[in-house]
Write an enzyme that holds these catalytic residues in place. Structure first.
Site, short mmCIF file in Angstrom:
data_model
loop_
_atom_site.label_atom_id
_atom_site.label_comp_id
_atom_site.label_asym_id
_atom_site.label_seq_id
_atom_site.Cartn_x
_atom_site.Cartn_y
_atom_site.Cartn_z
N ASP A 1 0.97 -0.36 3.41
CA ASP A 1 1.93 0.32 4.27
C ASP A 1 1.25 1.01 5.45
O ASP A 1 0.11 1.45 5.34
CB ASP A 1 2.68 1.36 3.43
CG ASP A 1 4.08 1.59 3.94
OD1 ASP A 1 4.47 0.95 4.93
OD2 ASP A 1 4.78 2.42 3.35
N GLY A 2 1.99 1.10 6.54
CA GLY A 2 1.52 1.87 7.69
C GLY A 2 1.14 1.04 8.90
O GLY A 2 0.68 1.59 9.90
N HIS B 1 0.39 -5.40 12.25
CA HIS B 1 0.24 -6.38 11.16
C HIS B 1 -1.04 -7.19 11.33
O HIS B 1 -1.70 -7.52 10.35
CB HIS B 1 1.47 -7.30 11.10
CG HIS B 1 2.73 -6.59 10.74
ND1 HIS B 1 2.80 -5.68 9.71
CD2 HIS B 1 3.98 -6.63 11.29
CE1 HIS B 1 4.03 -5.20 9.62
NE2 HIS B 1 4.76 -5.75 10.57
N LEU C 1 -13.23 -13.11 -8.18
CA LEU C 1 -12.02 -12.30 -7.96
C LEU C 1 -10.79 -13.20 -7.81
O LEU C 1 -10.85 -14.23 -7.14
CB LEU C 1 -12.22 -11.48 -6.67
CG LEU C 1 -10.98 -10.76 -6.11
CD1 LEU C 1 -10.58 -9.61 -7.03
CD2 LEU C 1 -11.27 -10.23 -4.70
N ARG D 1 -1.69 2.92 -2.92
CA ARG D 1 -0.65 2.98 -1.90
C ARG D 1 -1.24 3.62 -0.65
O ARG D 1 -1.84 4.70 -0.72
CB ARG D 1 0.44 3.86 -2.50
CG ARG D 1 1.75 3.95 -1.80
CD ARG D 1 2.83 3.11 -2.22
NE ARG D 1 3.44 2.77 -0.95
CZ ARG D 1 4.69 2.43 -0.78
NH1 ARG D 1 5.48 2.32 -1.79
NH2 ARG D 1 5.16 2.17 0.41
N GLU E 1 -2.34 3.56 -13.28
CA GLU E 1 -2.62 4.79 -12.57
C GLU E 1 -2.24 4.56 -11.12
O GLU E 1 -2.42 3.46 -10.59
CB GLU E 1 -4.12 5.12 -12.66
CG GLU E 1 -4.59 5.42 -14.07
CD GLU E 1 -4.02 6.72 -14.64
OE1 GLU E 1 -3.85 7.68 -13.86
OE2 GLU E 1 -3.74 6.76 -15.84
C1 FPP Z 1 4.11 -2.76 5.62
O1 FPP Z 1 3.87 -1.88 6.73
C2 FPP Z 1 3.46 -4.04 5.86
C3 FPP Z 1 4.05 -5.28 5.79
C4 FPP Z 1 5.49 -5.46 5.44
C5 FPP Z 1 3.31 -6.51 6.11
C6 FPP Z 1 1.95 -6.62 5.48
C7 FPP Z 1 1.26 -7.78 6.05
C8 FPP Z 1 -0.04 -7.81 6.39
C9 FPP Z 1 -0.97 -6.70 6.15
C10 FPP Z 1 -0.61 -9.04 7.04
C11 FPP Z 1 -0.74 -10.24 6.17
C12 FPP Z 1 -1.76 -10.06 5.09
C13 FPP Z 1 -2.23 -11.05 4.30
C14 FPP Z 1 -3.24 -10.74 3.25
C15 FPP Z 1 -1.82 -12.45 4.45
P1 FPP Z 1 5.11 -1.40 7.65
O2 FPP Z 1 5.36 -2.45 8.66
O3 FPP Z 1 6.26 -1.09 6.76
O4 FPP Z 1 4.52 -0.11 8.30
P2 FPP Z 1 5.37 1.20 8.72
O5 FPP Z 1 5.99 1.77 7.47
O6 FPP Z 1 4.32 2.10 9.29
O7 FPP Z 1 6.39 0.77 9.74
#
Ligand code: FPP
Length: 217
Positions: free
Chosen positions: A2-3, A19, A113, A164, A183
């Site tokens: 997240d973030g 992203h 892994l 998280r 945990e």
């Molecule tokens: C949540 O942050 C993130 C996502 C929904 C997308 C995660 C995707 C990636 C990290 C890229 C792809 C990775 C791989 C390993 C293929 P958010 O958009 O909700 O952030 P915010 O809460 O700050 O808006």
């Protein structure tokens, strides 16, 4: 993970840029986990709820997944990393499902892994699919053991630690069944800022926990 959006907003950039940086962070953490000898790492890439985002953002994330699956193959080979999937494969675009299938096939024999990509994943959805699989297989009632047997990856042990990022204290429908006794570790660092330092801090925090599984020690 997240973030990503917040990371981009803080820099006046588009969410997609967040992203993209999130993908780099994921690569760093996969490397750190592999080096640390972790056996399983599940990355929550895209939830069953993430389809509510704009078509542009959804398309961009799916594009990153494709890029990741193709671009990292040499890295998986060099490090013996096996790629797996959890989530509802039927709801994924055909090209992504195809890439996923070939990455899983090409890495199936690797013994290092195991990176589980949670894609179109929801914990409740996984439990419902497990129960339906059990019914289709002829089970007439279920118990904890049968449900566990019909989850997406029944051979993978329950997670010890759920990490998280971005300071959010919620499960977001992640590994609801498997994480019953996990945990939890919450870090304020936004996902794109994660390096092996943050990852090692999470592992160190886990190392200080006393796990009781409901018992009195
Ligand atoms: C949540 O942050 C993130 C996502 C929904 C997308 C995660 C995707 C990636 C990290 C890229 C792809 C990775 C791989 C390993 C293929 P958010 O958009 O909700 O952030 P915010 O809460 O700050 O808006």
């Amino acid at each position: 993970m997240d973030g990503n959006g917040r990371w981009a907003r803080q820099r006046g950039k588009a969410r997609t840029q967040g992203h993209l940086e999130g993908l780099s962070a994921a690569k760093r953490i996969v490397k750190a986990a592999s080096t640390a000898g972790i056996r399983y790492l599940t990355l929550y890439v895209f939830s069953t709820e993430n389809w509510k985002r704009t078509a542009d953002e959804v398309g961009f994330i799916m594009g990153l997944v494709k890029k990741y699956l193709r671009g990292e193959l040499d890295f998986y080979r060099e490090n013996g990393i096996r790629i797996r999937h959890t989530g509802d494969i039927a709801g994924l675009p055909a090209d992504i499902a195809g890439e996923l299938a070939s990455a899983m096939e090409e890495t199936a024999a690797f013994t290092g892994l195991q990176v589980v990509l949670a894609l179109n994943y929801g914990g409740r959805n996984e439990i419902v699919r497990a129960i339906n699989r059990a019914l289709s297989a002829g089970e007439t009632s279920v118990n904890e053991k049968t449900i566990a047997l019909y989850l997406d990856n029944p051979d993978i042990p329950d997670p010890d630690l759920v990490i998280r990022s971005a300071g959010e204290y919620r499960t977001s429908n992640f590994l609801l069944w498997e994480g019953a006794y996990a945990e939890y570790y919450v870090s304020p660092a936004l996902w794109p800022d994660w390096t092996e330092t943050e990852f090692h801090e999470a592992l160190a925090s886990y190392g200080r926990r006393e796990r009781k599984y409901g018992a009195v020690l």
